[in-house]
Scaffold this motif. Structure first.
Motif, PDB file in Angstrom:
ATOM      1  N   ALA A  44       0.829  -1.206   0.000  1.00  0.00           N
ATOM      2  CA  ALA A  44       0.000   0.000   0.000  1.00  0.00           C
ATOM      3  C   ALA A  44       0.861   1.252   0.000  1.00  0.00           C
ATOM      4  O   ALA A  44       0.548   2.256  -0.660  1.00  0.00           O
ATOM      5  CB  ALA A  44      -0.930  -0.011   1.219  1.00  0.00           C
ATOM      6  N   GLY A  45       1.966   1.220   0.730  1.00  0.00           N
ATOM      7  CA  GLY A  45       2.863   2.367   0.732  1.00  0.00           C
ATOM      8  C   GLY A  45       3.481   2.621  -0.620  1.00  0.00           C
ATOM      9  O   GLY A  45       3.671   3.777  -1.033  1.00  0.00           O
ATOM     10  N   ALA A  46       3.788   1.531  -1.338  1.00  0.00           N
ATOM     11  CA  ALA A  46       4.346   1.698  -2.681  1.00  0.00           C
ATOM     12  C   ALA A  46       3.332   2.368  -3.611  1.00  0.00           C
ATOM     13  O   ALA A  46       3.697   3.219  -4.437  1.00  0.00           O
ATOM     14  CB  ALA A  46       4.760   0.337  -3.230  1.00  0.00           C
ATOM     15  N   LEU A  47       2.072   2.007  -3.497  1.00  0.00           N
ATOM     16  CA  LEU A  47       1.040   2.654  -4.310  1.00  0.00           C
ATOM     17  C   LEU A  47       0.881   4.131  -3.931  1.00  0.00           C
ATOM     18  O   LEU A  47       0.649   4.989  -4.788  1.00  0.00           O
ATOM     19  CB  LEU A  47      -0.296   1.929  -4.128  1.00  0.00           C
ATOM     20  CG  LEU A  47      -0.394   0.516  -4.724  1.00  0.00           C
ATOM     21  CD1 LEU A  47      -1.744  -0.097  -4.383  1.00  0.00           C
ATOM     22  CD2 LEU A  47      -0.201   0.544  -6.232  1.00  0.00           C
ATOM     23  N   LEU A  69      -1.861  -8.320  -5.031  1.00  0.00           N
ATOM     24  CA  LEU A  69      -1.004  -8.839  -3.973  1.00  0.00           C
ATOM     25  C   LEU A  69      -1.523  -8.437  -2.593  1.00  0.00           C
ATOM     26  O   LEU A  69      -1.508  -9.228  -1.645  1.00  0.00           O
ATOM     27  CB  LEU A  69       0.429  -8.324  -4.170  1.00  0.00           C
ATOM     28  CG  LEU A  69       1.218  -8.943  -5.332  1.00  0.00           C
ATOM     29  CD1 LEU A  69       2.549  -8.238  -5.508  1.00  0.00           C
ATOM     30  CD2 LEU A  69       1.432 -10.438  -5.096  1.00  0.00           C
ATOM     31  N   ILE A  70      -1.986  -7.187  -2.499  1.00  0.00           N
ATOM     32  CA  ILE A  70      -2.544  -6.725  -1.232  1.00  0.00           C
ATOM     33  C   ILE A  70      -3.767  -7.550  -0.852  1.00  0.00           C
ATOM     34  O   ILE A  70      -3.923  -8.000   0.295  1.00  0.00           O
ATOM     35  CB  ILE A  70      -2.904  -5.225  -1.313  1.00  0.00           C
ATOM     36  CG1 ILE A  70      -1.631  -4.390  -1.413  1.00  0.00           C
ATOM     37  CG2 ILE A  70      -3.727  -4.794  -0.105  1.00  0.00           C
ATOM     38  CD1 ILE A  70      -1.901  -2.918  -1.633  1.00  0.00           C
ATOM     39  N   ARG A  71      -4.662  -7.753  -1.832  1.00  0.00           N
ATOM     40  CA  ARG A  71      -5.867  -8.529  -1.563  1.00  0.00           C
ATOM     41  C   ARG A  71      -5.523  -9.958  -1.162  1.00  0.00           C
ATOM     42  O   ARG A  71      -6.063 -10.504  -0.177  1.00  0.00           O
ATOM     43  CB  ARG A  71      -6.766  -8.541  -2.794  1.00  0.00           C
ATOM     44  CG  ARG A  71      -8.063  -9.347  -2.610  1.00  0.00           C
ATOM     45  CD  ARG A  71      -8.785  -9.495  -3.930  1.00  0.00           C
ATOM     46  NE  ARG A  71      -7.975 -10.160  -4.927  1.00  0.00           N
ATOM     47  CZ  ARG A  71      -7.758 -11.493  -4.939  1.00  0.00           C
ATOM     48  NH1 ARG A  71      -8.311 -12.278  -4.005  1.00  0.00           N
ATOM     49  NH2 ARG A  71      -7.017 -12.032  -5.867  1.00  0.00           N
ATOM     50  N   ALA A  74      -3.810  -9.992   2.360  1.00  0.00           N
ATOM     51  CA  ALA A  74      -4.783  -9.707   3.408  1.00  0.00           C
ATOM     52  C   ALA A  74      -5.735 -10.880   3.614  1.00  0.00           C
ATOM     53  O   ALA A  74      -6.098 -11.213   4.753  1.00  0.00           O
ATOM     54  CB  ALA A  74      -5.559  -8.442   3.054  1.00  0.00           C
ATOM     55  N   ALA A  75      -6.164 -11.501   2.519  1.00  0.00           N
ATOM     56  CA  ALA A  75      -7.064 -12.655   2.642  1.00  0.00           C
ATOM     57  C   ALA A  75      -6.388 -13.806   3.371  1.00  0.00           C
ATOM     58  O   ALA A  75      -6.997 -14.481   4.211  1.00  0.00           O
ATOM     59  CB  ALA A  75      -7.530 -13.098   1.253  1.00  0.00           C
ATOM     60  N   THR A  76      -5.099 -14.025   3.055  1.00  0.00           N
ATOM     61  CA  THR A  76      -4.364 -15.093   3.745  1.00  0.00           C
ATOM     62  C   THR A  76      -4.229 -14.790   5.229  1.00  0.00           C
ATOM     63  O   THR A  76      -4.400 -15.677   6.081  1.00  0.00           O
ATOM     64  CB  THR A  76      -2.969 -15.261   3.125  1.00  0.00           C
ATOM     65  OG1 THR A  76      -3.099 -15.520   1.726  1.00  0.00           O
ATOM     66  CG2 THR A  76      -2.229 -16.407   3.788  1.00  0.00           C
ATOM     67  N   ALA A 123       7.365  -8.076  -2.184  1.00  0.00           N
ATOM     68  CA  ALA A 123       6.982  -6.868  -1.461  1.00  0.00           C
ATOM     69  C   ALA A 123       7.958  -5.724  -1.682  1.00  0.00           C
ATOM     70  O   ALA A 123       7.751  -4.629  -1.161  1.00  0.00           O
ATOM     71  CB  ALA A 123       6.885  -7.168   0.034  1.00  0.00           C
ATOM     72  N   GLY A 124       9.031  -5.964  -2.432  1.00  0.00           N
ATOM     73  CA  GLY A 124       9.949  -4.889  -2.768  1.00  0.00           C
ATOM     74  C   GLY A 124      11.242  -4.879  -1.992  1.00  0.00           C
ATOM     75  O   GLY A 124      12.011  -3.912  -2.077  1.00  0.00           O
ATOM     76  N   ILE A 125      11.525  -5.940  -1.231  1.00  0.00           N
ATOM     77  CA  ILE A 125      12.776  -6.004  -0.479  1.00  0.00           C
ATOM     78  C   ILE A 125      13.831  -6.698  -1.330  1.00  0.00           C
ATOM     79  O   ILE A 125      13.591  -7.757  -1.924  1.00  0.00           O
ATOM     80  CB  ILE A 125      12.587  -6.762   0.848  1.00  0.00           C
ATOM     81  CG1 ILE A 125      11.678  -5.968   1.772  1.00  0.00           C
ATOM     82  CG2 ILE A 125      13.918  -7.009   1.531  1.00  0.00           C
ATOM     83  CD1 ILE A 125      11.460  -6.628   3.102  1.00  0.00           C
ATOM     84  N   ALA A 126      15.016  -6.119  -1.389  1.00  0.00           N
ATOM     85  CA  ALA A 126      16.134  -6.751  -2.093  1.00  0.00           C
ATOM     86  C   ALA A 126      16.770  -7.750  -1.137  1.00  0.00           C
ATOM     87  O   ALA A 126      17.649  -7.406  -0.347  1.00  0.00           O
ATOM     88  CB  ALA A 126      17.142  -5.692  -2.537  1.00  0.00           C
TER      89      ALA A 126
END
Length: 377
Positions: free
Chosen positions: A197-200, A217-219, A222-224, A264-267
């Motif tokens: 969400a922060g990336a968006l 991915l967020i959905r 969150a569902a999981t 999620a954007g982590i290297a």
């Protein structure tokens, strides 16, 4: 006997004592053949009144009453004094000495006043011995019974207190365990949702396809998280063995954590040197260590490069290292539960291992766990 019944019992004892003394006094006066018999009956009444104070001054009062009873020759005083002393004294030697004194004081009157006493034959002396022995034995039995009941009551109170303490400790341990499970299951995925969400939020010019992918991915994440949370709450609500249990993580889930963090954007780089089958209990502990390490990176060091290293083989140790370059000036508004590292420390210690965390000399923050890896049986 409960606390409310004890005063009632004592009152009835006093009433019976008064009735016995009055009866013996009246019979002594009625059957008296001389003035001496009348005076002895009156003395019996005085000794009976003194017996009402036996609860406070029994140590010296009861032996004195026995000596004074040489004159009154009261069988009631003889029995009550012997019994009362035996119930209160915790020294058997003293009780036996008082019993001997009771026999002597009961046997002396026939020897001193042979001409006036109706109890001057051998049968009367034997009867006095038997009465004193029965009174002393009954009193000693009552004393032992009271002591046993008091001891049992104390043990019951201690057991009840210990049970209450044990229940409170069990409740605290269970609350801690549930909180740790909730943290382990939910915190990682919620941090992923926050990162996506922060990336968006900071990239309003993203392509529609990228926005859809991030939203998906967020959905999904969150569902999981909601599904796993629902399973945990189901266990709390369930009765007995019918409560649903969440599937436990395996070794493949450990590798999947790295893949999820990359999305999620982590290297993050994975250095997996494990070629053998990892037992499920060991895999679950490793999963929680890696999960907590990556969750902290999501929260506090998103823009740095991370590394996960898995090293070990059966018969030695499994070494887990989750590290990242220390961020410079990076902060996060994600709240911390303040129990993640404490929770995995408990898990690792329970598995017989050790865990350390903190900055390293090469400018990284590292979480390192070393856990025994037993040979397969």
């Amino acid at each position: 006997m409960d606390e409310q019944g004890a005063p009632m019992r004592h009152r009835w004892q006093e009433v019976l004592l008064v009735v016995a003394i009055l009866t013996e006094t009246i019979l002594g006066i009625i059957l008296s053949s001389s003035a001496g018999d009348v005076w002895r009956a009156v003395l019996t009444l005085v000794l009976g009144a003194a017996l009402l104070q036996r609860h406070q001054h029994w140590r010296w009062l009861l032996p004195v009453l026995l000596v004074a009873n040489i004159i009154s020759m009261s069988i009631t005083v003889l029995i009550v004094v012997t019994y009362a002393y035996a119930t209160r004294s915790h020294h058997r030697v003293l009780t036996l000495l008082v019993a001997v004194l009771a026999v002597l004081t009961g046997a002396l009157p026939p020897l001193l006043w042979v001409s006036t006493s109706p109890y001057m034959d051998l049968t009367s002396l034997i009867l006095i011995v038997l009465v004193v022995a029965a009174s002393a034995a009954t009193g000693m039995y009552t004393s032992a019974r009271r002591a046993l009941l008091h001891q049992l009551q104390q043990r019951a109170e201690q057991a009840e207190s210990g049970r209450a303490v044990a229940e409170e400790q069990a409740r605290r341990a269970e609350r801690t365990r549930i909180a740790r499970e909730m943290h382990d299951i939910v915190a990682h995925k919620i941090s992923l949702v926050a990162m996506h969400a922060g990336a968006l939020e900071v990239n309003p010019t993203l392509e529609r396809e990228q926005v859809q992918q991030s939203a998906g991915l967020i959905r999904q994440t969150a569902a999981t998280a909601l599904s796993e949370l629902r399973e945990v709450l189901g266990v709390l609500r369930g009765d007995g063995d019918e409560a649903p249990l969440a599937p436990q993580p395996t070794w493949e889930d450990v590798r999947r954590l790295v893949t999820t963090s990359r999305e999620a954007g982590i290297a993050v780089d994975l250095f997996d040197f494990i070629d053998d089958v990892v037992p499920d209990p060991l895999a679950r502990t490793a999963y929680r260590v890696v999960q907590e390490g990556l969750t902290n990176i999501h929260k506090h060091a998103l823009h740095t490069r991370a590394r996960v290293a898995l090293i070990g083989e059966p018969g030695t140790e499994l070494v887990i290292e989750v590290s990242n370059v220390l961020p410079k000036g990076f902060t996060t508004d994600l709240p911390g539960a303040r129990m993640g590292l404490s929770g995995i420390e408990t898990r690792v210690t329970h598995a017989g291992g050790t865990i350390t965390s903190g900055p390293t000399d090469d400018g990284r923050f590292e979480v390192r766990a070393v856990i025994p890896w037993p040979m397969a049986t």
